[in-house]
Design an enzyme around this catalytic site. Structure first.
Site, PDB file in Angstrom:
ATOM      1  N   SER A 285       3.970  -6.015  16.464  1.00 44.63           N
ATOM      2  CA  SER A 285       2.601  -5.536  16.690  1.00 44.63           C
ATOM      3  C   SER A 285       2.563  -4.751  17.992  1.00 44.63           C
ATOM      4  O   SER A 285       3.401  -4.958  18.874  1.00 44.63           O
ATOM      5  CB  SER A 285       1.643  -6.722  16.798  1.00 44.63           C
ATOM      6  N   ASP A 286       1.585  -3.880  18.135  1.00 46.02           N
ATOM      7  CA  ASP A 286       1.339  -3.310  19.460  1.00 46.02           C
ATOM      8  C   ASP A 286       0.710  -4.418  20.322  1.00 46.02           C
ATOM      9  O   ASP A 286       0.170  -5.397  19.809  1.00 46.02           O
ATOM     10  CB  ASP A 286       0.432  -2.078  19.385  1.00 46.02           C
ATOM     11  N   TRP A 287       0.761  -4.233  21.634  1.00 46.07           N
ATOM     12  CA  TRP A 287       0.403  -5.307  22.558  1.00 46.07           C
ATOM     13  C   TRP A 287      -1.052  -5.775  22.387  1.00 46.07           C
ATOM     14  O   TRP A 287      -1.987  -4.969  22.473  1.00 46.07           O
ATOM     15  CB  TRP A 287       0.688  -4.860  23.998  1.00 46.07           C
ATOM     16  N   SER A 289      -2.609  -6.733  19.765  1.00 48.05           N
ATOM     17  CA  SER A 289      -3.329  -6.251  18.587  1.00 48.05           C
ATOM     18  C   SER A 289      -3.236  -7.249  17.438  1.00 48.05           C
ATOM     19  O   SER A 289      -3.604  -6.942  16.318  1.00 48.05           O
ATOM     20  CB  SER A 289      -2.766  -4.899  18.121  1.00 48.05           C
TER      21      SER A 289
END
Ligand SMILES: *[C@@H]1O[C@H](CO)[C@@H](O)[C@H](O)[C@H]1NC(C)=O
Ligand SMILES: *[C@@H]1O[C@H](CO)[C@@H](O)[C@H](O)[C@H]1NC(C)=O
Ligand SMILES: *[C@@H]1O[C@H](CO)[C@@H](O)[C@H](O)[C@H]1NC(C)=O
Ligand SMILES: *[C@@H]1O[C@H](CO)[C@@H](O)[C@H](O)[C@H]1NC(C)=O
Ligand SMILES: *[C@@H]1O[C@H](CO)[C@@H](O)[C@H](O)[C@H]1NC(C)=O
Ligand SMILES: *[C@@H]1O[C@H](CO)[C@@H](O)[C@H](O)[C@H]1NC(C)=O
Ligand SMILES: *[C@@H]1O[C@H](CO)[C@@H](O)[C@H](O)[C@H]1NC(C)=O
Ligand SMILES: *[C@@H]1O[C@H](CO)[C@@H](O)[C@H](O)[C@H]1NC(C)=O
Length: 891
Positions: A285-287, A289
């Site tokens: 995942s993006d940070w 998210s």
């Protein structure tokens, strides 16, 4: 993302107050415009069936087979933000020798670390149009990550693709075209991964603006509504190239696609990335998210970064102990967890990180030698965290070469450039603009580069690295013309005499952008305030200087296109150079071009329009605030940048690919040869059944609850994220899972049965391997016909035959090459290729790549080769198998 200070962290924490109610994001969803739909795609395909990954998966199987439930869970999640040296730190399995993995920003160098190189940004690299440099920069970046002991490099970025000129993070990628992005990314990945560092292709997908990208308590992240063909032919294209290049990791985007958040979008992760593109590595995942635990696991996410929910630092996670619970209670199949853990471990083996991989010897959290080991814990043991390992070697050389070869000469009337330093002594050169000199507070003085002060070498946010130094333009100019007059201001002096006719003025202007977490001069990541105007009233400065001086050179440091109309036609503005974002090597790279040591050879990686509204509203403008989920609908379809302008016969100010030289080149003796003959309409079908994956060999029984118990006497770090449950929680979950007394409300279309066959477009890394069969090969002789040495860019644009059943852009970039530096009279033969995929369109009904043909089609495809999208010199026709010089280009 990935920030290193408590300030940013707190900002993030407050900005994304967490709602547990985010389960609802999976289903039902907010309404998206009619016609857009986020389909279910289950189950998550097992990794490990591609032969080049088999050995790594077998080793991983041997290791993961020995892991307990808690251990498997531990390596699929971070241990919490600021809980270790890197921006992301996974859990470990110390018992079996599997270490914590260090994930570190950024795409242009090791972020938040000392003694590293601040390389030119992606957009600058794209502007070189030089494959060797794209690769060489990747090699150097990979070496620096390895030297600092990172495992995973959080780059390259190809999403955003550059759909919106105002988009904040376009500069992290290589330019507004899928082929430029895709080839650059693949070369970067190869360079990085050859150093034993795992690269990460990001952000999947549709993160084309910064504002409203994130899910938080008040609002869902915007929905990028992308139709199937547009996804395949534009936005997914560079991801496919990256997977084809063997990229080890992929990162999902913050936003949603078709209403479903990318971190839990089963169609995107399971369907597109893992099934169609056959991705074998791990998906993170993006940070911050991560907004659902069970949902994201089922949708194919393998690694949650940095481990927390979207409100960090309270010790809460949707995985770690919750994932352990979800496996015990039967909601997340054991099979899925096995696949997740195996993907993580296999990727680690694939890049040889089991053998002598250094441990992190730096800390993102502080530049001091000593500091807290777990700053996020508030009360943390301290110790040495920085060893100041110098990893720069001679990388300034490749950094400078990229910066130099990216410099794009847009205009050079009266051959004002190159300058002769001798003619300028005696006070005949004046330089204006604060962008010419390093930030007087120091190049790293602003947090995450979130200011535009002094020479602009990179944008702001997480996509940065600390400058070891800034070789600024004025310093380099002084070495050539010691008595240069420097006006370190962005406003023209009040009283200014009349310069002589032969005096030369240089004006430095800039335009900045970055990540939405930080606002700079009213710009919320995107250029929502400055728009396409130069910052700090730069346009006015140019106008004023041009009023006084007869010979003006404008040097632009910019994240992307600018509106040049306020001054581009002024007669005294004779030369304009885009130096893009040069990183630390802004000075000498520029003076080598200004003073003619080399000819400029950069070319625009985007178009520069005469006015913003030359592009349609859907891409010219940012989406503003609305209640509920902001809908960003890709109504322009395939028609972004030059694809739109050409379709509508709109002349840009400077076309995509434009770039002048101090010399001239001819393109002659072109040939075209069919390689794959005959070219069937669709690629040969992939194998009927997919090879078995080791993941199918694990037991899928719910493990005993004891595998989740926290070891007796274990001393926890406060707020650190652990995979263990209390005995009572573990027993209770296990009772549910084994008795099936409660069932999870699975999304429609949910299944646990692995698909036996490949999708027609699948079957290998990046998709059906036949898509990369070379269909045609074009050769062309490039000759330097001018008087100075120089490098030429050869760009190949494809024109589909007329009368086919698909609407296609007039021209589409398909390949590019650059010559070495050619002496006057010297020539070099370049080879460019068209693959099957290059001459295909994505057929939505067939769900496959189709080579279109037209009845009565003798010419076939036209491969145009030239120096820019509006400077095509040779046309090669596949039908006739011949090339002609001087044909009139279609637009
Ligand atoms: C979005 O919706 C469109 C229209 O239904 C569909 O063609 C496309 O595949 C969808 N994309 C994704 C990623 O779900
Ligand atoms: C999980 O990882 C952390 C950090 O490396 C470690 O302290 C802990 O012992 C690990 N837990 C398990 C179950 O291996
Ligand atoms: C680089 O490392 C040296 C020690 O080798 C240290 O003295 C210096 O401060 C470091 N540079 C930076 C910018 O931290
Ligand atoms: C830091 O990395 C170097 C290699 O780049 C390695 O030799 C050293 O052991 C590492 N330092 C620490 C503290 O792990
Ligand atoms: C199992 O645990 C997960 C994580 O807490 C939870 O989301 C899910 O609803 C639980 N499933 C059941 C059937 O109780
Ligand atoms: C500058 O050069 C361009 C072509 O490079 C030409 O179209 C234009 O007329 C010239 N302008 C002046 C003022 O000479
Ligand atoms: C390149 O060729 C054009 C047209 O033939 C000519 O006008 C121009 O001066 C040449 N430029 C150089 C740098 O030789
Ligand atoms: C290139 O073509 C020209 C005619 O256009 C011919 O005279 C010349 O020999 C060719 N050169 C090569 C290297 O084939």
């Amino acid at each position: 993302m990935g920030h290193h200070t408590a300030t940013v962290c707190l900002w993030l924490a407050l900005g994304s107050l967490t709602p547990v109610s985010f389960a609802r994001v999976v289903e039902p969803r907010d309404p998206v415009p009619q016609g857009y739909h986020a389909a279910s795609y289950y189950p998550a395909p097992h990794g490990g069936w591609v032969s080049s990954w088999r050995e790594a998966y077998e080793k991983a199987y041997a290791l993961v087979s020995q892991m307990t439930l808690a251990e498997k869970v531990n390596i699929t999640s971070g241990v919490g933000i600021y809980m270790g040296p890197c921006v992301g730190n996974t859990g470990s399995v110390d018992r079996l020798g599997f270490p914590q993995l260090c994930l570190q920003d950024s795409a242009l160098g090791v972020a938040s670390a000392d003694n590293v190189t601040a390389f030119p940004a992606g957009i600058t690299t794209g502007a070189t149009w030089d494959k060797q440099l794209m690769y060489a920069r990747g090699v150097a970046i990979g070496k620096e990550f390895r030297g600092k002991g990172a495992n995973i490099h959080l780059g390259p970025s190809v999403g955003p693709l550059g759909r919106k000129p105002l988009g904040g993070r376009n500069w992290e990628g290589f330019g507004s075209d899928p082929v430029l992005q895709g080839k650059a990314a693949a070369l970067h990945i190869r360079g990085v991964q050859e150093q034993g560092i795992i690269a990460t292709i990001k952000h999947l997908v549709g993160n084309e603006q910064e504002m409203y990208r994130m899910y938080h308590i008040f609002q869902e992240g915007y929905s990028a509504n992308i139709d199937d063909r547009t996804l395949h032919e534009l936005y997914l294209w560079p991801f496919a190239e990256a997977v084809r290049a063997g990229v080890g990791a992929a990162m999902t985007a913050y936003n949603a696609v078709n209403g479903s958040a990318c971190s839990q979008n089963s169609y995107l992760i399971n369907g597109i990335l893992k099934d169609e593109l056959g991705f074998q590595g791990l998906v993170m995942s993006d940070w911050l998210s991560h907004i659902s635990g069970v949902g994201s696991a089922l949708a194919g996410l393998d690694l949650n970064m940095p481990g927390d929910t979207n409100i960090p630092l309270f010790g809460n996670s949707l995985w770690q102990y919750e994932l352990t619970r979800a496996v015990l209670n039967g909601s997340v199949p054991v099979d899925r967890l096995n696949d997740m853990a195996t993907r993580v471990v296999a990727t680690w083996y694939k890049f040889g990180q089991d053998k002598n991989h250094p441990r992190p010897n730096f800390s993102s959290n502080t530049r001091s030698r000593d500091g807290p080991l777990y700053p996020g814990a508030l009360f943390s043991p301290s110790g040495q965290v920085n060893w100041f390992v110098n990893v720069q070697e001679d990388h300034y050389l490749v950094a400078r070469q990229v910066a130099q070869d990216a410099i794009t000469l847009l205009k050079n009337n009266d051959s004002l450039l190159p300058l002769d330093a001798g003619d300028l002594t005696g006070g005949k050169l004046s330089v204006f603009g604060t962008d010419a000199q390093v930030n007087p507070d120091g190049p790293n003085s602003c947090l995450a580069r979130a200011c535009n002060k002094g020479t602009l070498g990179m944008g702001w946010g997480s996509g940065i690295a600390d400058y070891p130094y800034m070789d600024d333009p004025i310093g380099a100019i002084r070495k050539r013309v010691p008595d240069v007059k420097f006006y370190n201001t962005d406003s023209f002096p009040w009283f200014f005499g009349t310069p002589e006719n032969d005096e030369v003025a240089m004006v430095f202007i800039s335009s900045d952008s970055g990540e939405n977490t930080l606002t700079v001069e009213g710009n919320h990541g995107d250029r929502d305030s400055a728009k396409l105007r130069a910052w700090h009233d730069g346009d006015k400065l140019v106008q004023k200087v041009a009023e006084k001086f007869k010979n003006v050179i404008v040097v632009v440091h910019t994240v992307g296109p600018l509106d040049l109309e306020p001054w581009i036609e002024l007669p005294s503005v004779k030369a304009v150079l885009f130096a893009h974002l040069p990183g630390q090597e802004a000075g000498e790279s520029l003076t080598n071009v200004l003073f003619g040591d080399v000819s400029p050879s950069g070319h625009l990686p985007y178009s520069i329009t005469r006015k913003a509204s030359d592009l349609p509203d859907s891409i010219a403008n940012l989406k503003g605030f609305t209640w509920g989920q902001v809908q960003d609908t890709y109504s322009e379809g395939l028609y972004i940048d030059y694809r739109y302008l050409q379709k509508h016969s709109i002349q840009p100010r400077f076309a995509f690919g434009h770039g002048l030289s101090y010399t001239n080149f001819s393109f002659t003796n072109a040939t075209i040869r069919a390689i794959t003959t005959p070219l069937s309409v669709t690629p040969p079908a992939p194998p009927a059944t997919r090879p078995a994956s080791v993941v199918a060999k694990y037991s899928t029984d719910i493990p005993p609850a004891s595998e989740a118990y926290e070891p007796a006497g274990f001393s926890r770090i406060w707020r650190y994220l652990y995979p263990w449950l209390s005995k009572s929680d573990a027993d209770a979950a296990h009772a549910i899972g084994t008795s099936k007394s409660k069932t999870y409300p699975y999304p429609p279309g949910y299944s646990t049965v692995q698909r036996a066959s490949f999708p027609p477009a699948g079957g290998g890394e990046g998709g059906n391997p036949a898509l990369w069969d070379v269909a045609y090969e074009v050769t062309v002789r490039v000759t330097n016909t001018g008087k100075r040495p120089g490098k030429a860019s050869a760009q190949l644009y494809l024109q589909f035959p007329e009368g086919i059943e698909y609407d296609t852009p007039v021209l589409q970039l398909r390949d590019f090459e650059k010559t070495k530096e050619l002496q006057p009279g010297e020539s070099q033969e370049l080879k460019l290729t068209l693959t099957r995929k290059d001459v295909s369109v994505w057929d939505v009904r067939r769900q496959n790549w189709v080579v279109p043909t037209a009845i009565d089609d003798k010419k076939g495809f036209t491969a145009w080769v030239g120096e820019a999208s509006d400077k095509l010199k040779v046309a090669c026709y596949t039908g006739e198998g011949r090339c002609v010089e001087g044909a009139k280009q279609p637009v």
